[in-house]
Design a protein around this motif. Structure first.
Motif, PDB file in Angstrom:
ATOM      1  N   GLU A  27       6.069   6.351  16.540  1.00  0.00           N
ATOM      2  CA  GLU A  27       7.568   6.151  16.561  1.00  0.00           C
ATOM      3  C   GLU A  27       8.029   6.106  15.158  1.00  0.00           C
ATOM      4  OE1 GLU A  27       5.210   3.799  16.797  1.00  0.00           O
ATOM      5  OE2 GLU A  27       5.927   2.056  15.653  1.00  0.00           O
ATOM      6  N   GLN A  28       7.414   5.653  14.148  1.00  0.00           N
ATOM      7  CA  GLN A  28       7.976   5.441  12.760  1.00  0.00           C
ATOM      8  C   GLN A  28       8.454   6.616  12.095  1.00  0.00           C
ATOM      9  OE1 GLN A  28       5.704   2.632  10.242  1.00  0.00           O
ATOM     10  NE2 GLN A  28       4.303   2.739  11.961  1.00  0.00           N
ATOM     11  N   VAL A  29       7.766   7.776  12.557  1.00  0.00           N
ATOM     12  CA  VAL A  29       8.377   9.035  11.945  1.00  0.00           C
ATOM     13  C   VAL A  29       9.705   9.322  12.652  1.00  0.00           C
ATOM     14  CG1 VAL A  29       7.843  11.444  12.048  1.00  0.00           C
ATOM     15  CG2 VAL A  29       6.077  10.188  11.869  1.00  0.00           C
ATOM     16  N   CYS A  30      10.018   9.043  13.977  1.00  0.00           N
ATOM     17  CA  CYS A  30      11.327   9.194  14.612  1.00  0.00           C
ATOM     18  C   CYS A  30      12.405   8.275  14.215  1.00  0.00           C
ATOM     19  CB  CYS A  30      11.062   9.095  16.125  1.00  0.00           C
ATOM     20  SG  CYS A  30       9.842   9.947  16.679  1.00  0.00           S
ATOM     21  N   LYS A  31      11.949   7.030  13.797  1.00  0.00           N
ATOM     22  CA  LYS A  31      12.507   6.002  13.241  1.00  0.00           C
ATOM     23  C   LYS A  31      12.956   6.177  11.971  1.00  0.00           C
ATOM     24  CE  LYS A  31      11.845   1.670  15.012  1.00  0.00           C
ATOM     25  NZ  LYS A  31      11.020   0.445  15.588  1.00  0.00           N
ATOM     26  N   TYR A  32      12.201   6.373  10.961  1.00  0.00           N
ATOM     27  CA  TYR A  32      12.443   6.106   9.570  1.00  0.00           C
ATOM     28  C   TYR A  32      12.417   7.620   9.010  1.00  0.00           C
ATOM     29  CZ  TYR A  32      11.345   1.458  10.727  1.00  0.00           C
ATOM     30  OH  TYR A  32      11.243   0.273  11.716  1.00  0.00           O
ATOM     31  N   MET A  33      11.584   8.482   9.315  1.00  0.00           N
ATOM     32  CA  MET A  33      11.774   9.674   8.758  1.00  0.00           C
ATOM     33  C   MET A  33      12.575  10.844   9.026  1.00  0.00           C
ATOM     34  SD  MET A  33       7.506   9.822   8.206  1.00  0.00           S
ATOM     35  CE  MET A  33       7.306  11.200   7.337  1.00  0.00           C
ATOM     36  N   CYS A  34      12.746  10.872  10.346  1.00  0.00           N
ATOM     37  CA  CYS A  34      13.396  12.158  10.840  1.00  0.00           C
ATOM     38  C   CYS A  34      15.056  12.185  10.648  1.00  0.00           C
ATOM     39  CB  CYS A  34      13.183  12.367  12.452  1.00  0.00           C
ATOM     40  SG  CYS A  34      13.930  13.794  13.050  1.00  0.00           S
ATOM     41  N   PRO A  35      15.474  13.199   9.784  1.00  0.00           N
ATOM     42  CA  PRO A  35      16.847  13.024   9.724  1.00  0.00           C
ATOM     43  C   PRO A  35      17.801  13.419  10.799  1.00  0.00           C
ATOM     44  CG  PRO A  35      15.850  14.860   8.698  1.00  0.00           C
ATOM     45  CD  PRO A  35      14.855  14.382   9.327  1.00  0.00           C
TER      46      PRO A  35
END
Ligand code: SF4
Ligand code: SF4
Length: 469
Positions: A213-221
């Motif tokens: 979920e960190q990819v969705c929350k912090y990395m995905c523009p």
């Protein structure tokens, strides 16, 4: 220092700049939307893992051959000169995303995004090896022992196998997958192939196994700007606060008015099944990827407590405020904004399809010899030399007839027939000659006509200039 200011300093509380990471132990859920999500996992992965093995005309059906600079898409062979089609593909992808997001919110994120799909696969493996949510929480709290080590080892080994196969498949779209497999077994992989297999595998293992979920929350523009594509008629996963509040547990026998409580029994299941760990009852949040797991989770609870399903459901802001029915919501899907997006998307797709259908399987570049602009040869003739670069984009060999026009008496001083192998490029040097008095001094426009000997409709005219000294 005054007494007040020293008191203030004594009460300063340190605040962490970064939120501490907490592991989310996602609870498995079954239901209509979970089935759709798994259907998309099967579909996308059948295409991704399978397509590179599909043969077509004696080669790989889909291959982006970087070395040869040719892209094979079933019957279509694209050259670097066809980069326009790649641009069109990106525009179509972007417009489709705008359209689907305006209609149904983060449908792509929730069902088809590789991050969602691989996280779903990794979570499935985790649940099979370490057990369901409660068992995993218990296992993580335990000190390391042989049983825990064995389970963790098995999980990571399975994740690594999936990640490596994904990396190998990815590289198989850029190098013929059969050759790649043989090179792998013979330990003869090139440096780039090795890099991409392991890099993609590492990204899959790290992002879907650990970061989730960190990819969705912090990395995905996309998560950051998706809300600009929403409007009050966009379907989003919504908690019906009017029906659910005041939340709280109550006896199954107690009916709603008597209990003084709403339909939400505050069981926390919607939070436990959420892959990003949020509480949808707090309203629309940017962390919500629209996966609908909370809908399935809550529906299960509603079935158990004997309340109607749909306390959490797909709805729109307008529908919630104005108590619209399903038919009203559907009617508002076809609003002007959606119609404009659809019309533009259809127009772009139709134009691209037409352009591909009438595309000639021949491309020609004419390059003038810059070293000697013009020279005098026998019989008082002037000669200019050109290089013709012929690209046969068809998967059959072809023979072309070259002729010239533009100046009286202009002739080819070379063989007019040129053969080019299937899906190949050939450069030929073509000297042209004209009488010294055929035209005045200076540069004169002329035309090369290149015609396929076997196909009357495949012909091209390229303009260049002939220099008279
Ligand atoms: S799953 Fe449904 S009933 Fe349970 S807390 Fe969430 S909204 Fe309330
Ligand atoms: S709140 Fe969580 S479970 Fe519900 S749709 Fe959003 S991301 Fe999925």
């Amino acid at each position: 220092m005054s007494q007040e200011s020293s008191a203030v300093i004594n009460h300063v509380v340190p605040v962490a700049l970064y939120e501490q990471h907490r592991t989310i132990h996602v609870r498995s859920v079954q239901g209509t939307f979970a089935s759709w999500r798994w259907a998309m996992v099967w579909l996308t992965q059948a295409v991704f893992y399978g397509l590179c093995w599909l043969p077509w005309n004696g080669r790989q059906a889909v291959l982006f051959d970087i070395v040869e600079r040719k892209f094979y898409l079933f019957g279509l062979v694209l050259w670097p000169q066809d980069v326009l089609y790649l641009a069109v593909l990106l525009i179509v992808a972007a417009y489709s995303l705008f359209l689907f997001t305006a209609v149904g919110g983060r449908l792509f994120c929730g069902y088809a995004c590789p991050q969602t799909v691989y996280t779903e696969i990794m979570m499935w493996i985790e649940a099979r090896i370490e057990g369901e949510r409660n068992a995993r929480i218990k296992l993580d709290k335990q000190p390391m022992n042989a049983a825990k080590f064995g389970k963790k080892l098995a999980k990571h080994a399975a994740w690594i196998v999936v990640a490596l196969w994904t990396g190998f498949t990815f590289a198989g779209y850029f190098t013929p997958v059969g050759t790649l497999g043989r090179d792998l077994l013979d330990f003869k992989l090139g440096p780039w192939q090795t890099f991409w297999i392991f890099f993609y595998a590492f990204a899959t293992y790290g992002m879907a196994g650990f970061m989730r979920e960190q990819v969705c929350k912090y990395m995905c523009p996309y998560a950051r700007f998706q809300s600009v594509m929403f409007d009050a008629d966009t379907l989003i996963v919504t908690y019906d606060a009017a029906r659910g509040e005041p939340r709280g547990s109550r006896s199954r026998k107690q009916q709603r008015p008597a209990s003084g409580k709403g339909d939400c029994v505050d069981c926390d299941i919607c939070v436990q099944v959420c892959p990003t760990g949020i509480d949808i009852r707090n309203g629309l949040q940017y962390e919500c990827i629209g996966c609908s797991a909370c809908i399935d989770g809550c529906n299960e609870v509603m079935d158990k407590v004997g309340n109607p399903r749909g306390l959490i459901r797909y709805s729109t802001e307008n529908a919630m405020q104005r108590q619209w029915s399903g038919a009203d919501i559907l009617r508002h899907v076809f609003r002007p904004r959606i119609m404009v997006y659809t019309a533009i998307l259809v127009a772009i797709c139709a134009a691209a399809a037409w352009s591909i259908a009438v595309r000639l399987p021949l491309k020609v570049d004419v390059i003038r010899d810059r070293a000697a602009l013009a020279r005098e040869v026998e019989n008082e003739q002037i000669e200019n030399v050109y290089t013709l670069r012929l690209m046969n984009t068809d998967e059959q060999p072809h023979q072309y007839l070259v002729s010239v026009a533009g100046i009286d008496g202009l002739l080819l001083a070379a063989d007019a027939r040129v053969s080019v192998d299937a899906a190949s490029m050939k450069s030929v040097s073509i000297p042209l000659r004209a009488g010294a008095d055929a035209a005045g001094k200076g540069s004169h426009p002329i035309y090369f006509d290149i015609a396929d000997i076997d196909a009357a409709n495949v012909k091209l005219r390229e303009k260049t200039v002939f220099i008279m000294p």
